[in-house]
Design a protein around this motif. Sequence first.
Motif, short mmCIF file in Angstrom:
data_model
loop_
_atom_site.label_atom_id
_atom_site.label_comp_id
_atom_site.label_asym_id
_atom_site.label_seq_id
_atom_site.Cartn_x
_atom_site.Cartn_y
_atom_site.Cartn_z
N LEU A 300 -48.88 -16.09 -61.64
CA LEU A 300 -47.81 -16.48 -62.07
C LEU A 300 -46.98 -16.69 -62.03
CD1 LEU A 300 -48.38 -12.60 -63.57
CD2 LEU A 300 -48.94 -14.34 -64.69
N CYS A 301 -46.45 -16.87 -62.39
CA CYS A 301 -44.52 -17.27 -62.24
C CYS A 301 -43.90 -17.09 -61.09
CB CYS A 301 -43.48 -17.45 -63.21
SG CYS A 301 -43.49 -15.94 -64.10
N GLU A 302 -43.09 -18.06 -60.54
CA GLU A 302 -42.49 -17.55 -59.68
C GLU A 302 -40.84 -18.22 -60.42
OE1 GLU A 302 -42.86 -16.14 -57.01
OE2 GLU A 302 -45.78 -16.43 -56.32
N LEU A 303 -40.25 -16.71 -59.36
CA LEU A 303 -38.59 -16.79 -59.34
C LEU A 303 -37.68 -18.19 -59.97
CD1 LEU A 303 -36.43 -15.34 -60.73
CD2 LEU A 303 -35.86 -15.39 -58.28
N ALA A 304 -38.08 -19.85 -58.83
CA ALA A 304 -37.25 -20.41 -58.67
C ALA A 304 -38.27 -21.23 -59.75
CB ALA A 304 -37.85 -20.95 -57.10
N SER A 305 -39.11 -21.35 -60.08
CA SER A 305 -39.62 -22.02 -60.54
C SER A 305 -38.88 -21.59 -62.90
CB SER A 305 -41.35 -21.83 -60.92
OG SER A 305 -42.33 -23.10 -61.88
N VAL A 306 -38.81 -20.09 -62.41
CA VAL A 306 -38.75 -19.79 -63.91
C VAL A 306 -37.32 -19.93 -64.30
CG1 VAL A 306 -37.90 -17.20 -65.07
CG2 VAL A 306 -40.04 -17.70 -63.48
N GLN A 307 -35.88 -19.97 -63.26
CA GLN A 307 -34.71 -20.39 -63.11
C GLN A 307 -34.56 -22.12 -63.94
OE1 GLN A 307 -31.64 -18.43 -62.91
NE2 GLN A 307 -31.21 -20.00 -63.79
N THR A 308 -35.02 -22.93 -63.17
CA THR A 308 -35.45 -24.36 -64.00
C THR A 308 -36.12 -24.36 -64.71
OG1 THR A 308 -36.11 -24.72 -61.07
CG2 THR A 308 -36.74 -26.08 -63.02
N CYS A 309 -37.36 -24.11 -65.68
CA CYS A 309 -37.37 -23.43 -67.01
C CYS A 309 -36.31 -23.40 -67.74
CB CYS A 309 -38.94 -23.17 -66.90
SG CYS A 309 -40.61 -23.75 -66.46
N PHE A 310 -35.42 -21.76 -67.35
CA PHE A 310 -34.39 -20.97 -67.96
C PHE A 310 -33.36 -22.03 -68.46
CE2 PHE A 310 -31.05 -18.86 -68.72
CZ PHE A 310 -30.87 -18.05 -69.65
N ASP A 311 -32.74 -23.06 -67.30
CA ASP A 311 -32.41 -23.93 -67.64
C ASP A 311 -33.03 -24.97 -68.83
OD1 ASP A 311 -30.81 -22.33 -65.47
OD2 ASP A 311 -31.02 -23.95 -63.92
N ALA A 312 -33.54 -25.37 -68.43
CA ALA A 312 -34.42 -26.51 -69.78
C ALA A 312 -34.69 -25.97 -70.88
CB ALA A 312 -35.78 -27.49 -68.99
N CYS A 313 -34.89 -24.86 -70.91
CA CYS A 313 -34.57 -23.88 -72.72
C CYS A 313 -33.62 -24.28 -73.84
CB CYS A 313 -35.64 -23.08 -72.39
SG CYS A 313 -37.15 -22.46 -71.73
N ARG A 314 -34.04 -24.85 -74.36
CA ARG A 314 -33.01 -24.88 -75.91
C ARG A 314 -33.13 -23.78 -76.84
NH1 ARG A 314 -33.12 -28.56 -79.21
NH2 ARG A 314 -35.30 -29.41 -78.09
N ILE A 315 -31.66 -23.32 -77.18
CA ILE A 315 -31.94 -22.01 -78.74
C ILE A 315 -31.43 -22.40 -79.34
CG2 ILE A 315 -31.02 -19.80 -78.72
CD1 ILE A 315 -33.00 -19.53 -77.25
N GLU A 316 -32.33 -22.32 -80.97
CA GLU A 316 -31.41 -22.76 -81.73
C GLU A 316 -31.23 -21.19 -82.61
OE1 GLU A 316 -34.14 -25.33 -83.06
OE2 GLU A 316 -33.86 -26.88 -81.95
N VAL A 317 -30.41 -21.02 -83.57
CA VAL A 317 -29.76 -20.48 -84.15
C VAL A 317 -30.38 -20.74 -85.82
CG1 VAL A 317 -28.44 -19.11 -85.70
CG2 VAL A 317 -28.21 -19.15 -83.47
N LEU A 318 -31.66 -20.36 -86.35
CA LEU A 318 -31.85 -20.73 -87.88
C LEU A 318 -31.84 -19.60 -88.64
CD1 LEU A 318 -36.48 -19.45 -86.28
CD2 LEU A 318 -34.81 -22.05 -86.75
#
Length: 318
Positions: A300-318
């Motif tokens: 499973l995931c580890e915290l550091a990797s999740v944080q890196t992915c979180f920073d690169a995710c984009r949220i859109e309002v539909l």
Amino acid sequence: MRAQADILTITLNPAVDLATNVAQVIAGPKLRCGPPRFDPGGGGVNVARTVCKLGGVARAIVAIGGAMGEMLIELLAAEDVPALPVAVSGETRQSFAVTDNSNSAQFRFSVPGPALQSKDAYQLLAAIAEHAAKDGWVVISGSVAPGLPADFQSQIASLVAKKGARVIIDTSSHALDRLIAHPTTPVHLLRVDQSEAAEAAGRPMTTVADSLSFAADLVACGVAETIVTGRGAEGSILVSNKHRFFCRPPVIKAHSTIGAGDAFVGAMTLALARGDAPDQALQWGVAAAGATVKTEGTALCELASVQTCFDACRIEVL
């Protein structure tokens, strides 16, 4: 450690997960595999593991039986995941995955769990009633063991709702069909992946608009207050009466999809239990799923990797 509400996960059909690799998967000759990796598995188990990996606390009610069930509890203890085992009939099942080193293809096998009896259902409900915290979060995740009543997940939801618990469900197959076809009191959140949504709707989820329409219909029918539906590598959509969000992950080279959906639910549940807004919780879920597909086998995931992915995710309002 950030303050959080209580999280209790429920796994009705857990498994000990085994992952290995082989030079090439071909029929006939004996195949010499690499060293095996063993992990505790099953939806709610992986949700609790993810919560703990991300710095939260979750207790896991697990239906276990036989030597394999004891091994599962030992594996959870090794990860410091608080387990609440409920002894049931039969032997806990195994799942295994084999990666073909010649082309990186992953072959996944899952054997059926033991058929449970009415006494097992009673013991599970008693344990859930005892351990569900007032105003906490209860996650019912994974398949329903053979022999349990068709509406068993609804029974659990009704039981914990009396304590004010908010219920999150992530299931599939006949259990999902029943939840959709026979809604009672809406659960707080239902997660449905892309293939499950297509099967339930009877049409392909080709576009974001298809997924959005499907989720909105389930909310309108009273299945859940919030629907989260995945679109694979594209990301996930969240729909409620108040919100419509689409979270897109960064481009990720996938090694193994095992546990990605469970990691999503674990990270999102932890964020909600900490009081995060729905869009931020969705982003944490997408990030955890993305970080998990980058790992090998059943890891499973580890915290550091999740944080890196979180920073690169984009949220859109539909």
